[in-house]
Design an enzyme around this catalytic site. Structure first.
Site, PDB file in Angstrom:
ATOM      1  N   LEU A 117      10.167   2.589   9.666  1.00  0.00           N
ATOM      2  CA  LEU A 117      10.221   1.135   9.764  1.00  0.00           C
ATOM      3  C   LEU A 117       9.047   0.622   8.943  1.00  0.00           C
ATOM      4  CD1 LEU A 117      10.883   0.502  13.576  1.00  0.00           C
ATOM      5  CD2 LEU A 117      12.433  -0.086  11.705  1.00  0.00           C
ATOM      6  N   ASP A 118       9.270  -0.394   8.108  1.00  0.00           N
ATOM      7  CA  ASP A 118       8.147  -0.900   7.326  1.00  0.00           C
ATOM      8  C   ASP A 118       7.126  -1.544   8.251  1.00  0.00           C
ATOM      9  OD1 ASP A 118       8.605  -3.904   7.439  1.00  0.00           O
ATOM     10  OD2 ASP A 118      10.531  -3.253   6.616  1.00  0.00           O
ATOM     11  N   ALA A 119       5.921  -1.760   7.739  1.00  0.00           N
ATOM     12  CA  ALA A 119       4.823  -2.234   8.576  1.00  0.00           C
ATOM     13  C   ALA A 119       5.133  -3.563   9.253  1.00  0.00           C
ATOM     14  CB  ALA A 119       3.549  -2.355   7.744  1.00  0.00           C
ATOM     15  N   ASP A 120       5.918  -4.421   8.612  1.00  0.00           N
ATOM     16  CA  ASP A 120       6.235  -5.724   9.184  1.00  0.00           C
ATOM     17  C   ASP A 120       7.377  -5.675  10.192  1.00  0.00           C
ATOM     18  OD1 ASP A 120       4.262  -7.077   7.792  1.00  0.00           O
ATOM     19  OD2 ASP A 120       5.547  -7.416   6.046  1.00  0.00           O
ATOM     20  N   SER A 121       8.019  -4.515  10.326  1.00  0.00           N
ATOM     21  CA  SER A 121       9.117  -4.367  11.277  1.00  0.00           C
ATOM     22  C   SER A 121       8.635  -3.646  12.526  1.00  0.00           C
ATOM     23  CB  SER A 121      10.276  -3.598  10.638  1.00  0.00           C
ATOM     24  OG  SER A 121      10.781  -4.308   9.519  1.00  0.00           O
TER      25      SER A 121
END
Length: 253
Positions: A117-121
């Site tokens: 999951l990307d950092a913003d997710s």
């Protein structure tokens, strides 16, 4: 010619009694496990087990009524609710908060994250030291379904679900969802839920941006049969035996 109905021995002479291994895996009491074996409901390495069999729990593949048991105590299966702002690596060379920072000393074995999951997710990640299962869960050919709850720019047109199900062309190829629904509307934003088998990088964000509804918040709520539920951000929990069996069933050949 009479049918040969003999049970093939699965015994590992230096192993442990099968009913003991099954009981340790949470199937039930040893007596209940013996009854399952007697009723020919247990297989070991693809063959029907018999009373008296011994097995090596580190290598044996045991099924009860077709459902695989996880009997190797060295293997760890965790669900984690990754918070926003955390990178999907066990440790980060840039010093950013990473997944291992939330495990502390609670897990003795070295585990790895399944997927990203990307950092913003935020939301569900699986952590395990079972390399075979991790590989299958991430491999596109097994098509493990993932579900996401997203906050997006609204309003949402009525035909968006049909458009996403039909497929949208991105720069690296088409993508389509398995399901889509509007959960709530909040002024100029909306909450939508979508499920898809895709695993390409930032696929959900890119897909929704392409159709004019950029994502401001993204939470993964399920991976195959495993659900995030009410697990709090930054917390982990061990998967149940039934959940592990369901994961194996989802990626069987």
């Amino acid at each position: 010619m009479p049918r040969d109905d003999r049970t093939v021995s699965t015994e590992a002479p230096e192993g442990e009694r099968l009913q003991k291994v099954m009981a340790a895996a949470g199937v039930g009491s040893r007596r209940a496990c013996e009854d399952l074996i007697f009723r020919r409901r247990v297989t070991v390495n693809g063959r029907v087990a018999k009373l008296g069999d011994k097995v090596d729990p580190t290598t044996a593949v045991i099924h009860v009524d077709g459902e695989r048991l996880q009997v190797d105590t060295r293997l760890v299966y965790l669900a984690m609710n990754k918070p926003r702002g955390v990178v999907s690596t066990m440790a980060d060379e840039k010093g950013r908060t990473a997944l291992a920072d939330f495990l502390g000393n609670r897990v003795e074995q070295r585990v790895y994250h399944v997927g990203r999951l990307d950092a913003d997710s935020e939301g569900l990640l699986l952590l395990t030291n079972d390399g075979t299962l991790a590989h299958r869960l991430m491999h596109p050919s097994y098509e493990v379904l993932k579900t996401y709850l997203c906050e997006v720019a609204g309003p949402i047109p009525r035909n968006l679900g049909k458009r996403l199900a039909a497929g949208v062309e991105l720069e690296d190829g088409p993508v389509k969802v398995d399901s889509f629904k509007v959960v709530d509307t909040l002024g100029k934003t909306a909450q939508v839920e979508l499920s898809l088998h895709e695993g390409r990088k930032h696929i959900v964000r890119r897909l929704l941006a392409e159709v004019g509804h950029p994502v401001s918040r993204l939470v993964r709520t399920s991976i195959g049969p495993i659900r995030l539920g009410d697990l709090r951000a930054g917390r982990t929990r061990r998967l149940t035996n039934a959940e592990v069996a369901a994961l194996f069933a989802a990626v069987e050949d």
